[in-house]
Design an enzyme around this catalytic site. Structure first.
Site: not given
Length: 358
Positions: A195, A228, A283, A312
């Site tokens: 990512s 994370a 994100d 998304k």
């Protein structure tokens, strides 16, 4: 409503050629049609799912200027279509191209490419070798400058098949500078996740040169919501920003070892900073409208001055959802913003948004 047609070709020199992620041709077609209609320009889109490109045909010469590349969401590249050549003889593809371009002013560069699709990728070898043969022929015909000149239009030859090519022109101020519209980035060995490439591409594509220099200053403070394992935090630290990483999950130890990161185990969707920050990135996997509303809160409340976040997308009506979310975000931010959004090469079923206080 945009009509998607697969059986007709636009007249030479009229229309746009846009590259996109395979499978998102209907979204790009709908976007081009809606934006053209809003500008008072009539036309129609010709697209097939998974081709990796869309042709938008129109007889209005104002079309290219009315649809700036930087404002398009689903277009990796935007070009002015000059000609569509079918039935090319493999023994001489050059002569028909020279004929189609006869009388055109010299181009500054040549880019021979293919769509980024399953059908297009086998044409990579042809594109490479053909470029080496076409370049001297163009120069001999006075159609290409003796040396690369990035200040005048660039010629694109896009092979759809061995006997089928599109000739298009790029305004270097209103198009992507990379072949196929794809910046080539390498995932470094110490990147915590793939990512990281999404944020690196966003900083390259959504910010211009002046913004990257002005808005990514060492010592600036940022928050990474849903951080994370630390891919986006890692990218920010490479620009020497100080980052508060918000996630109940763990970060990779070497991200913390930079000395620029504070990890708070908290819910990134509800956390707010105790003092204003320069940047916020996000994100998180969540409903796009909910994310848009939360991102708007950050800008409206002055918690950050610049933001990059992902939305998304649903499986259906993705252009409709994109438009709704961007309108919702700008309305609820309740302040002047510069907003750019793009489905990046490293995105999948999502778009990436950059917003900065105007």
């Amino acid at each position: 409503m945009t009509t998607i047609r697969a059986d007709s070709a636009p007249p030479a020199g009229i229309g746009l050629l846009g590259y996109c992620r395979p499978g998102f041709e209907p979204e790009l077609a709908a976007e081009l049609g809606e934006r053209a209609a809003a500008a008072g320009i009539a036309g129609y889109a010709r697209a097939n799912r998974n081709d990796g490109f869309v042709v938008y045909a129109s007889d209005d010469p104002a079309l290219a200027a009315a649809l700036p590349w930087r404002e398009l969401v689903f277009a990796r590249q935007k070009l002015t279509l000059l000609a569509e050549l079918r039935g090319l003889d493999p023994k001489d593809r050059i002569a028909p191209m020279l004929s189609a371009l006869h009388g055109h002013a010299p181009f500054g560069e040549l880019c021979v490419e293919h769509p980024d699709s399953d059908a297009g990728k086998p044409l990579a070898g042809l594109a490479r070798s053909f470029g080496n043969a076409l370049r001297p022929a163009l120069r001999k015909a006075g159609l290409l400058s003796a040396r690369d000149n990035p200040h005048i239009p660039r010629l694109h030859v896009c092979f759809i098949a061995g006997d089928h090519a599109l000739l298009a022109e790029a305004d270097t101020r209103n198009s992507a500078p990379w072949p196929q519209g794809i910046p080539r980035l390498k995932l470094l060995a110490d990147a915590p996740s793939r990512s990281a490439l999404k944020l690196e591409e966003a900083l390259l594509v959504l910010l211009d040169d002046d913004q990257r220099e002005a808005l990514l200053q060492p010592g600036m403070r940022a928050a990474d919501l849903g951080a994370a394992p630390g891919g986006w935090t890692w990218v920010l630290t490479r620009h020497h920003l100080r980052v508060t990483s918000i996630d109940n999950g763990p970060l990779r130890p070497h991200v913390l070892d930079t000395g620029l990161v504070e990890h708070l185990r908290a819910d990134g969707f509800h956390w707010q900073p105790p003092q204003p920050l320069d940047w916020m990135v996000c994100d998180m996997v969540e409903q796009p409208r909910r994310v848009a509303e939360r991102m708007a809160t950050w800008l409206r409340e002055g918690w950050c001055r610049h933001a990059i976040f992902n939305l998304k997308l649903p499986m259906k009506k993705r252009w409709d959802e994109t438009r709704l979310c961007l309108e919702l975000f700008e309305a609820q931010s309740a302040r002047p913003l510069q907003v750019r959004a793009r489905q990046l090469y490293h995105d999948r079923e999502e778009i990436t948004v950059f917003a900065t206080c105007a």
